[in-house]
Design an enzyme around this catalytic site. Structure first.
Site, PDB file in Angstrom:
ATOM      1  N   VAL B 165       0.590  -1.448  -0.338  1.00 21.43           N
ATOM      2  CA  VAL B 165      -0.144   0.014   0.031  1.00 21.43           C
ATOM      3  C   VAL B 165       0.726   1.293  -0.025  1.00 21.43           C
ATOM      4  CG1 VAL B 165      -0.848   1.268   1.338  1.00 21.43           C
ATOM      5  CG2 VAL B 165      -2.118  -0.662   0.945  1.00 21.43           C
ATOM      6  N   HIS B 166       2.245   1.132   0.459  1.00 20.69           N
ATOM      7  CA  HIS B 166       2.703   2.030   1.184  1.00 20.69           C
ATOM      8  C   HIS B 166       3.867   3.067  -0.382  1.00 20.69           C
ATOM      9  CE1 HIS B 166       5.773   4.681   3.477  1.00 20.69           C
ATOM     10  NE2 HIS B 166       6.226   3.998   2.402  1.00 20.69           N
TER      11      HIS B 166
END
Lengths: 309, 214
Positions: B165-166
């Site tokens: 996600v990051h």
């Protein structure tokens, strides 16, 4: 044992592909340990040490005959002496010396094999023997967590796991395991699993006639049966025999970890990356627009006025 | 035109943790699923992978400790963050962040990722010691080691998903990446994505400037 080409492998650790299964007629073997006829001479321990060329350190005594006290990377089988008081109807309380030969049980569904992350470090042969292929062992200790009998031992010297191989090398050339060969009372027998179950049946009948009402065969179903079986005088209380587990199974945590968590975890990770890719292709990047004072995002085609009718 | 978002120290810290994450992640995945056992080839084989993995993990956690204290004060959860999360599906569907409440240095998504890192790394550290062969595993009874192995795998999954996600967010929101490569972001980027932080930073600069005048 070494990893010589074999068609006799039934299961292989950390391997998702099919093993060679062309040879299907191999009978399953088993070692039967008749605790009731064991005299605790430890000849089997010596024979194991000699055949496998192992030398354990000289230990110390803890007031029992257990020597060494427990299984080690150099002692693949150990006699465990339990002095227990049992109660019989005609004799009342009575002291019994229950001597169990401890070692790998060669489960039909081996927890060690399920837990092992190194391909081919643990194999189960078609005859039922579970063997550690040390050259593939990476020393992670997962097999220790997987085993419901607390059998594998990790060496402090080479960090590899060791346990009884059921003399797979001897069995491969039609010899019985060394402990069986040496046993002076015939308390350890070896043959097809079928024959051993049949022989155990006779022993159980005999023991029952001699007053052991709960005599029976220890071949626990929780691990699919074992290829090392015991004839026990008190089969209803296997715990009396140096803590032999009553219903051994692969721990639910291990089953969860190596069962659903493994494929689902990988699917989730790959799925997240793929989902990200498609999201980018659908929604596109979020860009900053330098010229606009209020920084409005570019309207998507379907939001543009000119496309609205 | 550009304003500072991260000092050199924080950026180097971030990339050290990132590299250690890749090493710990690949060695961990190799031991997690047979289909990824080939990663052991990058680390000198199975036994070396097993030896190195805990060290990669330990140094990654140590590195993260510094990073944690560098950014934690900007990551405390507020009511506005809850509001942001409620409205975030729109952002994910369309990429339009105008409906969302204005954001300080980090938005709720970034904060969630940060806390997921922190929690999963603590769990990984504790459980990792519990079955670290050959030094520490023997101190823990086997049933406890079994639980540790499961928790370790689940925490690792949470960590990897958070990293995905990051990384994706950094690719998705253009102009973000240079915050970690150069330490600066474009003013417009800040105005657009982190307006409250932008105001704060520019206000501070203005204050400094006025203070300097006699």
């Amino acid at each position: 044992m070494s990893s010589l080409q074999s068609l006799d492998i039934a299961a292989r650790s950390a391997s998702t592909a099919t093993v060679p299964v062309a040879r299907t007629h191999k009978p399953e073997v088993a070692k039967l340990i008749d605790v009731s006829s064991c005299i605790g001479c430890k000849a089997c321990q010596v024979a194991c040490m000699q055949w496998n060329d192992l030398r354990d350190d000289v230990g110390d005594t803890n007031g029992t005959y257990d020597n060494p006290r427990d299984l080690t990377p150099q002692s693949w089988t150990v006699m465990k002496y339990s002095e227990v008081v049992t109660r019989t109807e005609d004799e009342g309380d009575r002291l019994e010396w229950l001597i169990r030969k401890d070692g790998c049980m060669h489960c039909d569904e081996p927890g060690c094999l399920k837990a092992c992350p190194a391909p081919g470090a643990i194999v189960k042969y078609t005859n039922g023997i579970v063997d550690f292929i040390s050259e593939n062992c990476i020393g992670c200790g997962y097999c220790v967590a997987g085993c419901p009998f607390d059998v594998p031992r990790i060496s402090k010297v080479d960090s590899k796991a060791y346990k009884c191989s059921l003399c797979a090398d001897r069995v491969a050339v039609n010899q019985e395991p060394a402990c069986v060969k040496i046993c002076p009372t015939g308390a350890i027998r070896f043959g097809t699993k079928e024959d051993m179950i049949e022989y155990a049946g006779d022993r159980v009948v005999d023991l029952k006639e001699r007053g052991y009402q709960n005599a029976g065969l220890y071949n626990p179903a929780g691990v699919g049966g074992t290829h090392v079986m015991y004839v026990l005088q008190h089969a209803d209380k296997p715990n009396l025999y140096a803590g032999l587990p009553e219903n051994p199974t692969i721990s639910p945590t291990v089953a969860l970890w190596k069962g659903v968590a493994k494929p689902l975890g990988v699917a989730a990770m790959i799925g997240a990356a793929v989902a990200g890719f498609f999201h980018y292709m659908k929604v596109g990047p979020i860009e900053t627009h330098v010229d606009e004072p209020d920084v409005q995002p570019t309207p998507r085609p379907d939001q543009r006025d000119d496309t609205r009718v | 035109m550009f304003i500072t978002r991260y000092r050199d120290r924080t950026r180097m810290n971030h990339w050290a943790v990132a590299l250690l994450f890749i090493c710990a992640g690949l060695t961990g995945l190799a031991l997690f699923h047979p289909s990824m056992y080939f990663f052991t080839a990058f680390f000198g084989g199975g036994q070396w992978t097993r030896i190195l993995h805990p060290f990669f993990g330990l140094f990654m956690v140590l590195g993260f400790v510094f990073l944690f204290f560098a950014v934690v004060r900007d990551n405390f959860w507020t009511k506005a963050d809850t509001e942001w999360v409620k409205k975030s599906p729109e952002l994910i569907k369309t990429g339009n962040e105008h409906a969302l409440p204005p954001v300080h240095k980090y938005n709720a998504g970034q904060k969630a990722v940060f806390w997921a890192f922190a929690v999963s790394l603590v769990l990984l550290l504790i459980t990792g010691f519990m079955f670290w062969q050959p030094w520490f595993a023997d101190f823990f009874p086997i049933p406890l080691r079994r639980i540790a192995m499961l928790v370790h795998a689940v925490a690792a999954l949470v960590l990897v998903l958070s990293v995905i996600v990051h990384v994706y967010a950094a690719i998705w929101v253009k102009g973000s990446f240079r915050a970690m490569t150069r330490g600066t972001v474009h003013e417009d980027w800040a105005k657009s994505h982190h307006p409250l932080w932008y105001k704060e930073v520019t206000q501070a600069t203005r204050d400094n400037a006025t203070r300097k005048q006699p």
